[in-house]
Design a protein around this motif. Structure first.
Motif, short mmCIF file in Angstrom:
data_model
loop_
_atom_site.label_atom_id
_atom_site.label_comp_id
_atom_site.label_asym_id
_atom_site.label_seq_id
_atom_site.Cartn_x
_atom_site.Cartn_y
_atom_site.Cartn_z
N ARG A 1 0.84 -1.20 0.00
CA ARG A 1 0.00 0.00 0.00
C ARG A 1 0.88 1.25 0.00
O ARG A 1 0.62 2.19 -0.73
CB ARG A 1 -0.88 0.03 1.26
N VAL A 2 1.93 1.23 0.82
CA VAL A 2 2.84 2.37 0.89
C VAL A 2 3.51 2.56 -0.47
O VAL A 2 3.58 3.69 -0.99
CB VAL A 2 3.92 2.17 1.98
N GLN A 3 3.96 1.46 -1.06
CA GLN A 3 4.66 1.56 -2.34
C GLN A 3 3.74 2.14 -3.41
O GLN A 3 4.14 2.99 -4.21
CB GLN A 3 5.18 0.19 -2.77
N ARG B 1 3.38 5.79 -2.84
CA ARG B 1 4.62 6.55 -3.14
C ARG B 1 4.81 6.72 -4.64
O ARG B 1 5.40 7.70 -5.09
CB ARG B 1 5.83 5.86 -2.52
N VAL C 1 0.66 8.35 3.00
CA VAL C 1 1.89 7.56 3.17
C VAL C 1 2.28 7.51 4.65
O VAL C 1 2.59 6.45 5.21
CB VAL C 1 3.05 8.15 2.32
N GLU D 1 0.05 5.26 6.58
CA GLU D 1 0.35 3.84 6.35
C GLU D 1 1.59 3.41 7.13
O GLU D 1 1.64 2.31 7.68
CB GLU D 1 0.54 3.56 4.86
N TYR D 2 2.60 4.27 7.18
CA TYR D 2 3.80 3.93 7.96
C TYR D 2 3.45 3.79 9.44
O TYR D 2 3.94 2.89 10.13
CB TYR D 2 4.87 5.01 7.79
N TYR E 1 9.57 1.54 11.19
CA TYR E 1 8.49 2.18 10.42
C TYR E 1 8.19 3.58 10.95
O TYR E 1 7.83 4.47 10.18
CB TYR E 1 7.24 1.30 10.42
N GLU F 1 10.71 5.72 9.42
CA GLU F 1 10.38 5.97 8.01
C GLU F 1 9.35 7.10 7.91
O GLU F 1 9.47 7.98 7.06
CB GLU F 1 9.80 4.69 7.37
N ALA F 2 8.35 7.03 8.79
CA ALA F 2 7.29 8.05 8.78
C ALA F 2 7.89 9.42 9.09
O ALA F 2 7.58 10.42 8.43
CB ALA F 2 6.22 7.71 9.81
#
Lengths: 251, 434
Positions: A106-108, A111, A126, A129-130, A147, A150-151
């Motif tokens: 979903r993130v990919q 993005r 995004v 989702e992270y 994660y 990442e967020a």
């Protein structure tokens, strides 16, 4: 009066396992409506042991699986992988991978759209989702922190676009709090409140931060300055605000 | 000749009526007759004669046919209108129903999700409480913390108890402690909130810092809610909620925690009693299980306790009747260990924890079970007999059938004291040996 066995008799031998199957059976005229009612009101909570693997599998197969249910499934899988039943443990391990893969995909997908869309909403999606991924892996601290990082990194990279105090800055504060970066969060919170002193969400985030740092007077101070919600748009902040500012916390 | 020349116009009247109604039929008829008469007048130069009697009857026939057709046509139009009206109503209703159905399906999905993802239901609480009956302290404390996390959404917490020397508080169980994070792993009972709660048996909640200066001297800020774990009116340890979502911090969470501790108390008491007995070193060197002397003291203490509070205590003796025969193949130590391995099987299958002890003979083990009345204990024993009816001990590829006999007695029976219960159970064993 018809007894239970008569009510749940299936003329065709079709035994529905799920509510949806029972409803379909009823609309096709092969099951009585009681079958559907019986299944609809007898839902087995997924945390309850013995685990209903079929129900877990059904939930897992849902394409629109929400974050709350996914987090709960992860809790179940976290216990299941320790099971002495190897088959069950394997099922749990595979399910954890499948769940992670699904959310990462979903993130990919989100993005990929960012190059052509310079607006804030897909970027917020995004980050959300992270955060969901971090929540799913809350019992696996290394992955959960990964994660969250990442967020946070994504927010910093897009900070010129993500400037809304409610939708962006407050969320960034929550990420920092989840990451237990309290000093940095306090700095960001102060700067944001200097700019938007009347913002309810930022004020509540400041109260949460004070609570996480066990600074109780600061919690009350922030909640006293929280004010009331805008007319016609009540929010969910009332309950903690009332508890802390109306004296219940001193009882 | 008028009569014959009028005939086509008379046919026109019912035909046009059938397709367009009586007004159009009469109009067409009048127009066509006038047109025909005018054509005749201009062509022949004479005015047409009036129709004769024969033509008049034809006209009547045509008019009657046209009226009949017009009536039928009107009825059909009315009928079609009402059918269309009903159809329109049905379609409207179907659309309305479909919309309602879509909404109700969504509501149903939400409710279904809410129930299936329910974390704080009574059934889950029951499951968790059942896990406490394990006689394994570590597992029970872990379950307590897990249950607290389920019901309060605590993300980090711990249970503290005094160390062996009784001078420091040490963690007996933890939940959500991040690996590698720096923490105090021993606490001074005099200078920590946990110590204050332990010593005074009073709960602490972080909001007390607002009004109570007595907490100012405690430097640490670990606790959000701390409650004493009281077993048999003595402070055994404390439970500490260290991290809780802001929204979950309320009097409700404090009450929930107090309820959970109160539910756990009887189980923790049993476990601590059992641990105390095991620590008296009156245990069998081969199996590690307590000896008959401890069994006797335990059952006596249990009988004394249930004389003051509701409940039952039962004892179940399991005896291998072909023990001598099995001794020919395997050593006594091995057989004793295999006998006590049955206890694990019983715990696993019955999902009901029991205390196990050695009885008078090497071939016997005795279980103490709580809160089963006479019938409940009988069924328990019948289940044991069916469980082990074709049981075999297998060592090093050799397997031998095991013959089990079971004797039991309960405090629900009118027997006097521990010795009375033991005699009643032994009598049942002796009956089966015959």
């Amino acid at each position: 009066m018809r007894d239970f066995r008569t009510l749940l008799h299936s003329k065709t031998g079709f035994i529905p396992k799920t509510e949806a199957q029972a409803l379909r059976g009823y609309s096709e005229g092969i099951l009585s409506p009681e079958y559907y009612i019986y299944l609809a009101v007898n839902i087995h909570p997924i945390l309850e042991e013995p685990w209903d693997v079929r129900e877990i599998d059904r939930l897992l197969a849902k394409s629109d699986l929400d974050a709350d249910t996914a987090a709960l499934l992860m809790t179940v899988f976290g216990r299941m992988v320790k099971s002495k039943d190897k088959e069950l443990a394997l099922f749990a391990a595979e399910s954890v991978n499948a769940l992670e893969r699904r959310f990462v995909e979903r993130v990919q997908a989100l993005r990929k759209k960012l190059d052509s869309d310079r607006s804030a909403p897909p970027r917020r999606a995004v980050i959300a989702e992270y955060r969901t991924l971090a929540r799913l892996f809350s019992s696996f601290p290394v992955l959960g922190s990964f994660y969250l990082d990442e967020a946070r990194r994504f927010f910093v990279d897009n900070r010129r676009i993500l400037v809304d105090p409610d939708l962006d800055i407050a969320v960034y504060l929550e990420i920092l709090m989840d990451r237990r970066e309290f000093e940095l969060a306090a700095k960001v919170s102060r700067a944001a409140l200097d700019r938007w002193p009347e913002n309810r969400r930022l004020r509540l985030a400041a109260a949460k931060l004070a609570f996480a740092r066990k600074r109780i007077r600061e919690v009350i101070g922030n909640l006293e300055r929280l004010g009331g919600p805008a007319a016609g748009s009540p929010d969910s902040f009332d309950e903690p605000q009332l508890f802390w500012t109306r004296g219940a916390c001193r009882e | 000749m008028w009569g014959l020349s009028l005939a086509p116009y008379l046919i026109l009247l019912p035909v046009i009526t059938a397709f367009n109604g009586i007004r159009w039929g009469l109009g067409s008829f009048a127009f066509s007759v006038a047109l025909g008469a005018a054509a005749r007048f201009f062509a022949l130069g004479v005015a047409p004669a009036l129709p004769g009697l024969g033509s008049a009857s034809l006209m009547l026939l045509s008019a009657a046919a046209a009226l009949g057709i017009a009536f039928t046509r009107d009825r059909m139009t009315l009928f079609r209108g009402s059918v269309l009206e009903r159809l329109r109503g049905a379609v409207h209703k179907a659309v309305e129903m479909r919309k309602q159905n879509e909404v109700l399906e969504k509501v149903n999905r939400v409710l279904e999700g809410r129930v299936s993802s329910q974390k704080d239901s009574i059934t889950i609480l029951h499951d968790q409480v059942k896990k406490l009956a394990s006689l394994n302290l570590d597992q029970a404390l872990e379950t307590v913390l897990e249950t607290v996390a389920l019901f309060t959404e605590m993300s980090s917490g711990s249970i503290w108890r005094l160390d062996g020397a009784g001078t420091r508080l040490v963690p007996a169980a933890t939940y959500g402690w991040a690996e590698g994070a720096r923490r105090d792993v021993t606490l001074d009972p005099e200078t920590s909130v946990e110590g204050y709660v332990f010593r005074n048996r009073k709960p602490f909640s972080v909001r007390m810092l607002l009004d109570n200066s007595e907490f100012d001297r405690f430097s640490d800020n670990r606790s959000i809610i701390t409650m004493p774990i009281v077993i048999g009116s003595k402070s055994w340890g404390v439970i500490d909620i260290e991290d809780l979502p802001f929204e979950r911090y309320s009097q409700y969470s404090e009450t929930i925690l107090a309820i959970l501790l109160s539910l756990a108390e009887p189980y923790l008491r049993q476990i601590t009693e059992y641990e105390t007995l095991n620590s008296l070193s009156e245990v069998d060197p081969d199996t590690g299980y307590p000896l008959f002397s401890i069994f006797h003291r335990t059952i006596s203490a249990d009988l004394e306790r249930i004389s003051h509070e509701p409940g039952f205590v039962s004892l179940v003796i399991l005896e291998i009747s072909n023990f001598e025969e099995l001794l020919a193949s395997w050593s006594k130590e091995r057989l004793k260990r295999m006998l006590f391995s049955l206890k694990d099987d019983i715990d696993r299958v019955k999902k009901m924890k029991s205390k196990a002890f050695h009885f008078k003979e090497d071939s016997q083990l005795v279980l103490i079970i709580y809160d089963l009345d006479h019938d409940g204990t009988s069924f328990f024993c019948l289940d044991l007999l069916s469980m082990f009816s074709e049981y075999q001990f297998a060592i090093d590829g050799t397997s031998m059938p095991v013959e089990l006999i079971v004797g039991f007695s309960t405090s629900a029976q009118a027997v006097a004291g521990a010795d009375g219960m033991i005699t009643a159970a032994e009598y049942l064993l002796s009956v089966q040996r015959i």
